[in-house]
Design an enzyme around this catalytic site. Structure first.
Site, PDB file in Angstrom:
ATOM      1  N   ASP A 293       9.631  36.514  -8.168  1.00  0.00           N
ATOM      2  CA  ASP A 293       8.784  36.514  -9.358  1.00  0.00           C
ATOM      3  C   ASP A 293       7.443  35.929  -8.911  1.00  0.00           C
ATOM      4  O   ASP A 293       7.348  35.276  -7.867  1.00  0.00           O
ATOM      5  CB  ASP A 293       9.406  35.707 -10.501  1.00  0.00           C
ATOM      6  CG  ASP A 293       8.762  36.066 -11.846  1.00  0.00           C
ATOM      7  OD1 ASP A 293       7.680  36.693 -11.839  1.00  0.00           O
ATOM      8  OD2 ASP A 293       9.328  35.730 -12.898  1.00  0.00           O
TER       9      ASP A 293
HETATM   10  C1  BGC Z   1       6.846  37.288 -14.938  1.00  0.00           C
HETATM   11  C2  BGC Z   1       7.422  38.605 -14.462  1.00  0.00           C
HETATM   12  C3  BGC Z   1       6.323  39.603 -14.224  1.00  0.00           C
HETATM   13  C4  BGC Z   1       5.348  39.021 -13.213  1.00  0.00           C
HETATM   14  C5  BGC Z   1       4.174  39.934 -12.908  1.00  0.00           C
HETATM   15  C6  BGC Z   1       5.770  36.788 -14.004  1.00  0.00           C
HETATM   16  O1  BGC Z   1       5.149  35.674 -14.538  1.00  0.00           O
HETATM   17  O2  BGC Z   1       7.860  36.322 -15.038  1.00  0.00           O
HETATM   18  O3  BGC Z   1       8.336  39.090 -15.406  1.00  0.00           O
HETATM   19  O4  BGC Z   1       6.836  40.806 -13.774  1.00  0.00           O
HETATM   20  O5  BGC Z   1       4.824  37.798 -13.728  1.00  0.00           O
HETATM   21  O6  BGC Z   1       3.346  40.047 -14.014  1.00  0.00           O
END
Ligand code: BGC
Length: 760
Positions: free
Chosen positions: A231
């Site tokens: 993530d």
């Molecule tokens: C979120 C993800 C997301 C990623 C990219 C993160 O903060 O938890 O779900 O895909 O950012 O935007």
């Protein structure tokens, strides 16, 4: 095109290989031009594209391209419709091809442990079977177009509070039965190209560097063959992560972690083969997309129509005391700003820049007898006398009132959790006041997670629209006026109040959050506690009615390798066409373990004309009956009886049938001096040893009614009965070593027994 990836990796320098393991920028992977490795792009998200073209910033919502906001997961899961989810995924796959995206960052399948989680709107369900099936269908649809998905957030990411540091402390059985199966089903059935590991720790170890999670379970057990990405910002120790099975760090550490990888290879603390394998895994997916690029049109209008269909098939009619559907000739007052400014998606990384939005009033502009009155603002909790008075006046003079209520954006979002389950007080107050003057009142809810409804018994109609995507207004209008027969059912329980929820006492705690409720999540808890709920899991009404009959099983005696085919007839007994979601639950009657009263193991959505009957069929296997046994580290269903329950919801079981299972699976015998006689007696392999010791105890304590020769034939007095019961209870809970204390055998004798048993 056949590519020899091993050869390609062999041509890369150490620096290029380390570089492949983190992003180039916010949204791109690195490429290696001299070797023809392209720099590909990934993008959120689960219910539409959030593509940022130039420099990405995390919440740069306004820089996103104009796209289609489909209904978020909270709503689409209520469709209980695999085919529809596949079509949804297919559309996202085409959009991604049109926008040159190699991977779409979704679906998000974390279990809704508490109604408070700020991201519940992005998650499917409180039930792992439904979440897994829904995700698998969606993934399969997207990947038809050779665009990857990134199933997220792996794993046990069930709150936003301290999400980047908190440890989710979950026992092994609960992880396996509740928090992992949605991922497991999707990986096994639909083979997502990538998995996104979560920010949090699991039992003290960051998901991003957890070898048990990323390698033992994900790859070795489930057979995952894609790459794992972090993530955004979830990496703690990069080299540890790489060893554990985290191939790609996103977005980028600006070279810092790449240099750590290089240094580790050079000083021998990281085997270069581990790096090579990671790069090969990333390249395989990069080229799977790159070699299969398609010419696709970004079909905004067609996808808007699909967004509407998904919303219509998913919204849940929760209450209807003969007030719906509405009639065009009736004078309808629509109250609440959500009617012109709908809340249709949540905040954060999944936020779509919709190319168009249809509100309820947009959809009803041709309806002459419908008037709109603001009543309250959609953005804040503020009761305004003048607005309220106008609403009350309109309500009195209308035939019926539709109140568009819901949660303002600020009430729920990625990044933080809710602290309560209330609607804004101004809305609750106005609903109360309106129902006092107008009994024919319907509430339409726009929310990403359940709310308490203090006015529930006062309203005649209630439509849970959740967050409906950009076509929300059209879908609500069609359902309210009966152009579409509602067919969604709840993918989560709506409790009466927050404190009823099983995680109430242990949600959102500091550094460690302990999942005290174990496997008793959602309906598994409410059912076991026989607790009244506002609306149960699986519940939803239709404008028609359905009857269930002819439950049949192709076998009642089941062995481990057998499958059971279950069929049931469903008939539309009303006067309009409709769709019913038929649910199959399994209830373990063996008593071998403390288990939920019932667990969802099958569902089908069936479309029926008035009077029509269709046969719905389900297949169950050993796993459908099993729970996760921590001594076996495997799934286990004890021999005995199980009830197959067919229901219209988790609290509306219409038909049931018993199956008898005989398993060949044996639990390991691990007896020791502290094993109780009760435990010995409960396993037929050790029972004779238990009996031997029990007899000694009975002779000493005078327990064991049947073995008491003197009392045979004579009436037993109350004192004798109590004595027997007590003697039995003491013996059953007596550890083997306890027998020694009364001089009933030698330690040697006991040890011999233990050795014999452990070799069985
Ligand atoms: C979120 C993800 C997301 C990623 C990219 C993160 O903060 O938890 O779900 O895909 O950012 O935007």
């Amino acid at each position: 095109m056949e590519r020899n990836l091993k050869e390609l990796v062999a041509q890369m320098t150490l620096e290029e290989k380390a570089g492949m393991c983190s992003g180039l920028d916010f949204w791109h992977l690195k490429g290696v031009e001299r070797l023809g490795i392209p720099s590909v792009m990934v993008s959120d998200g689960p219910h539409g594209l959030r593509k940022q073209d130039e420099s990405g910033d995390h919440l740069g919502i306004n820089d996103n391209i104009k796209a289609v906001c489909f209904p978020p997961a909270v709503l689409s899961a209520c469709s209980f419709d695999r085919e529809l989810m596949h079509t949804f995924g297919d559309a996202i796959g085409k959009e991604a091809q049109a926008q040159n995206l190699s991977v779409v960052l979704g679906p998000a399948v974390n279990i809704k442990r508490s109604p408070l989680c700020g991201r519940n709107f992005e998650y499917y369900s409180e039930d792992p079977y439904l979440a897994g099936e829904t995700a698998a269908a969606f993934i399969d649809g997207v990947q038809t177009h050779h665009v990857g998905t990134s199933i997220k957030h792996f794993a046990a990411n069930n709150q936003e509070f301290n999400r980047m540091s908190c440890s989710s402390d979950v026992d092994e059985r609960t992880l396996r039965e509740i928090y992992l199966p949605a991922f497991e089903t999707a990986v096994k059935k639909a083979h997502p190209y990538t998995v996104m590991c979560s920010y949090n720790k699991i039992n003290g170890t960051f998901a991003s560097e957890n070898p048990w999670l990323l390698t033992d379970v994900l790859r070795d057990e489930w057979g995952f063959e894609g790459y794992v990405m972090s993530d955004w910002g979830a990496v703690n120790e990069r080299v540890e992560g790489l060893k554990a099975g985290l191939e790609l760090e996103m977005p980028t550490s600006n070279g810092i972690n790449d240099r750590e990888i290089i240094a580790a290879v050079k000083d021998g603390s990281l085997d270069e083969a581990v790096l090579d394998r990671a790069v090969e895994r990333i390249l395989r997916i990069v080229f799977l997309y790159w070699d299969n690029r398609e010419e696709q049109e970004f079909a905004l209008e067609a996808d808007h129509a699909l967004a509407k269909k998904i919303a219509e098939e998913s919204m849940v009619l929760l209450k209807n005391d003969n007030v719906l559907p509405l009639n065009k000739n009736e004078k309808i007052a629509v109250i609440g700003e959500f009617a012109v400014k709908p809340r249709f998606q949540g905040g954060g990384s999944s936020h779509i820049n919709s190319f168009k939005i249809s509100s309820l009033m947009d959809a009803l502009k041709e309806y002459e007898n419908v008037t709109y009155i603001k009543g309250f603002s959609a953005d804040e909790d503020c009761y305004e006398e003048t607005l309220a008075q106008e609403a009350l006046n309109a309500a009195k003079s209308a035939d019926k009132v539709v109140i568009c209520a819901g949660l303002p954006d600020s009430f729920e979002s990625e990044g933080y959790d809710r602290s309560h389950m209330h609607l804004p007080e101004c809305q609750n107050r106005l609903i109360h006041e309106i129902t006092a003057v107008q009994p024919e009142t319907i509430v339409v809810l726009h929310n990403g997670s359940p709310v308490e409804m203090p006015w529930l018994s006062d309203v005649k109609g209630l439509l849970e629209a959740y967050l409906g995507g950009q076509a929300v207004g059209e879908a609500v209008a069609d359902i309210l006026f009966g152009n579409v027969n509602p067919s969604g059912k709840l993918a989560e329980t709506i409790p009466y109040k927050l404190s009823d929820n099983p995680s109430y006492l242990s949600f959102g705690d500091g550094d460690h959050v302990t999942y005290n409720e174990g496997v008793f999540v959602g309906y598994r808890y409410y059912d076991a506690k026989e607790m009244p709920v506002a609306f149960p899991f699986g519940y939803g009404l239709s404008y028609t009615t359905f009857a269930y009959s002819n439950l049949t099983l192709d076998r009642n005696n089941v062995a481990d390798e057998d499958t059971v085919t279950v069929t049931v007839d469903v008939t539309n007994t009303g006067s309009v066409k409709g769709k019913e979601i038929v649910q199959l639950y399994v209830s373990d009657l063996t008593g071998a373990a403390r288990r939920p009263l019932r667990e969802l193991k099958g569902y089908e959505k069936v479309s029926l004309k008035p009077g029509e009957t269709k046969t719905v069929s389900f297949t169950l296997d050993y796993r459908s009956f099993a729970w996760y046994h921590t001594a076996l580290h495997d799934w286990y269903a004890a021999s005995g009886e199980y009830e197959i329950q067919i229901g219209a919801s988790s609290r509306d079981i219409r038909l049931s049938e018993i199956v008898h299972l005989i398993t060949k699976k044996l639990l390991p015998i691990q007896t020791h001096l502290n094993t109780t006689l009760g435990e010995l007696l409960s396993d037929e392999r050790t029972a004779k040893y238990g009996l031997k010791l029990k007899k000694k105890m009975d002779a000493f304590f005078g327990g064991g009614a049947e073995s008491d020769e003197n009392s045979k034939g004579a009436e037993e007095t109350t004192d004798e009965a109590v004595g027997d019961a007590m003697g039995d209870a003491i013996a059953f809970s007596m550890p083997m070593r306890g027998v020694l204390s009364f001089g009933l055998c030698t330690k040697e004798e006991l040890q011999n027994m233990i050795d014999e048993m452990n070799q069985l």
